[in-house]
Design a protein around this motif. Structure first.
Motif, PDB file in Angstrom:
ATOM      1  N   ASP A  53       4.970 -17.033 -13.728  1.00 30.65           N
ATOM      2  CA  ASP A  53       4.812 -17.535 -12.358  1.00 30.65           C
ATOM      3  C   ASP A  53       5.222 -16.424 -11.386  1.00 30.65           C
ATOM      4  OD1 ASP A  53       6.255 -20.183 -10.314  1.00 30.65           O
ATOM      5  OD2 ASP A  53       4.548 -18.854 -10.077  1.00 30.65           O
ATOM      6  N   GLY A  54       4.414 -16.225 -10.374  1.00 33.00           N
ATOM      7  CA  GLY A  54       4.790 -15.243  -9.352  1.00 33.00           C
ATOM      8  C   GLY A  54       4.084 -13.930  -9.599  1.00 33.00           C
ATOM      9  N   GLY A  55       4.001 -13.144  -8.548  1.00 28.23           N
ATOM     10  CA  GLY A  55       3.485 -11.802  -8.699  1.00 28.23           C
ATOM     11  C   GLY A  55       1.977 -11.724  -8.675  1.00 28.23           C
ATOM     12  N   ALA A  56       1.361 -12.508  -7.771  1.00 27.05           N
ATOM     13  CA  ALA A  56      -0.101 -12.366  -7.652  1.00 27.05           C
ATOM     14  C   ALA A  56      -0.380 -11.123  -6.809  1.00 27.05           C
ATOM     15  CB  ALA A  56      -0.710 -13.590  -6.971  1.00 27.05           C
ATOM     16  N   LYS A  57       0.352 -10.052  -7.120  1.00 20.94           N
ATOM     17  CA  LYS A  57       0.257  -8.890  -6.230  1.00 20.94           C
ATOM     18  C   LYS A  57      -0.937  -8.000  -6.555  1.00 20.94           C
ATOM     19  CE  LYS A  57       4.162 -10.188  -4.403  1.00 20.94           C
ATOM     20  NZ  LYS A  57       4.420 -11.215  -5.458  1.00 20.94           N
ATOM     21  N   ASP A  58      -1.604  -8.311  -7.699  1.00 14.29           N
ATOM     22  CA  ASP A  58      -2.789  -7.476  -7.983  1.00 14.29           C
ATOM     23  C   ASP A  58      -4.006  -8.050  -7.279  1.00 14.29           C
ATOM     24  OD1 ASP A  58      -2.725  -9.773  -9.509  1.00 14.29           O
ATOM     25  OD2 ASP A  58      -4.074  -8.945 -11.016  1.00 14.29           O
ATOM     26  N   GLU A  59      -3.769  -9.183  -6.549  1.00  8.99           N
ATOM     27  CA  GLU A  59      -4.896  -9.796  -5.838  1.00  8.99           C
ATOM     28  C   GLU A  59      -4.830  -9.427  -4.357  1.00  8.99           C
ATOM     29  OE1 GLU A  59      -5.387 -13.781  -8.640  1.00  8.99           O
ATOM     30  OE2 GLU A  59      -4.391 -13.923  -6.700  1.00  8.99           O
ATOM     31  N   LEU A  70       0.854  -1.208   0.000  1.00  5.10           N
ATOM     32  CA  LEU A  70       0.000   0.000   0.000  1.00  5.10           C
ATOM     33  C   LEU A  70       0.880   1.245   0.000  1.00  5.10           C
ATOM     34  CD1 LEU A  70      -2.842  -0.777   2.600  1.00  5.10           C
ATOM     35  CD2 LEU A  70      -3.162  -0.141   0.208  1.00  5.10           C
ATOM     36  N   LEU A  71       2.060   1.080   0.602  1.00  6.79           N
ATOM     37  CA  LEU A  71       2.972   2.232   0.728  1.00  6.79           C
ATOM     38  C   LEU A  71       3.810   2.410  -0.524  1.00  6.79           C
ATOM     39  CD1 LEU A  71       4.215   1.298   4.342  1.00  6.79           C
ATOM     40  CD2 LEU A  71       2.351   2.855   3.733  1.00  6.79           C
ATOM     41  N   THR A  72       3.879   1.348  -1.353  1.00  7.67           N
ATOM     42  CA  THR A  72       4.837   1.442  -2.486  1.00  7.67           C
ATOM     43  C   THR A  72       4.158   1.473  -3.851  1.00  7.67           C
ATOM     44  OG1 THR A  72       4.945  -0.963  -2.569  1.00  7.67           O
ATOM     45  CG2 THR A  72       6.584   0.160  -1.198  1.00  7.67           C
TER      46      THR A  72
END
Lengths: 212, 10
Positions: free
Chosen positions: B3-9, A51-53
């Motif tokens: 593979d990797g980076g399910a950071k939009d979830e 959230l900070l980045t």
């Protein structure tokens, strides 16, 4: 975004709100594992440091803030405001047996050896076992209030829907995250016996009570 | 395949 992930998030949000309202309105956290709620607060804190980045979307940012806010509010209600109703004797799961192995695994198996990535991985692994103190407490008390079973059902359904979301994303976007998928499968499996009891008992209007 | 980076979830 796909329908499974959206309904997964809504199910997760419902679980968090159900629990918070149950404690607030009944002014009691009887039958609720404070340890699980602390673990969830840790899960959200270590996962949502981005959230900070980085900014992904208004939906993403607002949901993360709501999850973090509600989880800390729930922990506050359990351990401060309504601490007199906290059933510490039955909430006796040794969470250090979860945090230490999960922490070690996050350092060993991750996508990238950077602080944010390791914390994210720790959060993913921790979330898959964070409900264990709650399930353990229900097995010790031998029963659960109906509202608590609805909370658990929504909590379990959310990651089950995410599993379908990952199948969808693999098929349509060629995207997959093995760490999230394996942890999500473990997390959903841990709910299976509860799901069985929920469907066979609670949905038939009976109280959820385990054979003592 | 990514593979990797399910950071939009969430």
């Amino acid at each position: 975004m796909n329908i499974f992930r959206l309904f997964g998030d809504l199910s997760h949000l419902a679980a968090i709100i159900i629990l918070l309202l149950k404690i607030w309105k009944s002014r009691s956290c009887a039958g609720i594992s404070g340890k699980s709620q602390i673990l969830f607060a840790i899960v959200f804190t270590t996962r949502y440091l981005d959230l900070l980045t980085s900014f992904i979307s208004l939906y993403n940012t607002s949901m993360k803030m709501i999850y973090i806010g509600c989880s800390y509010a729930t922990v506050y209600l359990i351990y401060a405001k309504f601490r007199a109703t906290y059933d510490g004797n039955h909430d006796s799961f040794r969470v250090e047996f979860l945090i230490v192995p999960v922490g070690g695994l996050a350092v060993l198996i991750n996508h990238d050896f950077s602080l944010l990535e390791i914390l994210w991985t720790f959060s993913i692994y921790l979330e898959s076992v964070a409900i264990l103190p709650q399930l353990f407490m229900i097995s010790k008390t031998g029963e659960a209030e109906t509202i608590t079973t609805h909370y658990l059902f929504c909590q379990g359904l959310y990651r089950a829907l995410y599993l379908i979301n990952w199948i969808w994303r693999f098929y349509f976007e060629g995207f997959f995250d093995m760490i999230a998928i394996v942890a999500g499968v473990v997390q959903t499996i841990l709910y299976c016996d509860f799901f069985y009891l929920y469907v066979t008992k609670v949905l038939k209007g009976k109280k959820l009570s385990l054979p003592a | 395949l990514v593979d990797g980076g399910a950071k939009d979830e969430l």
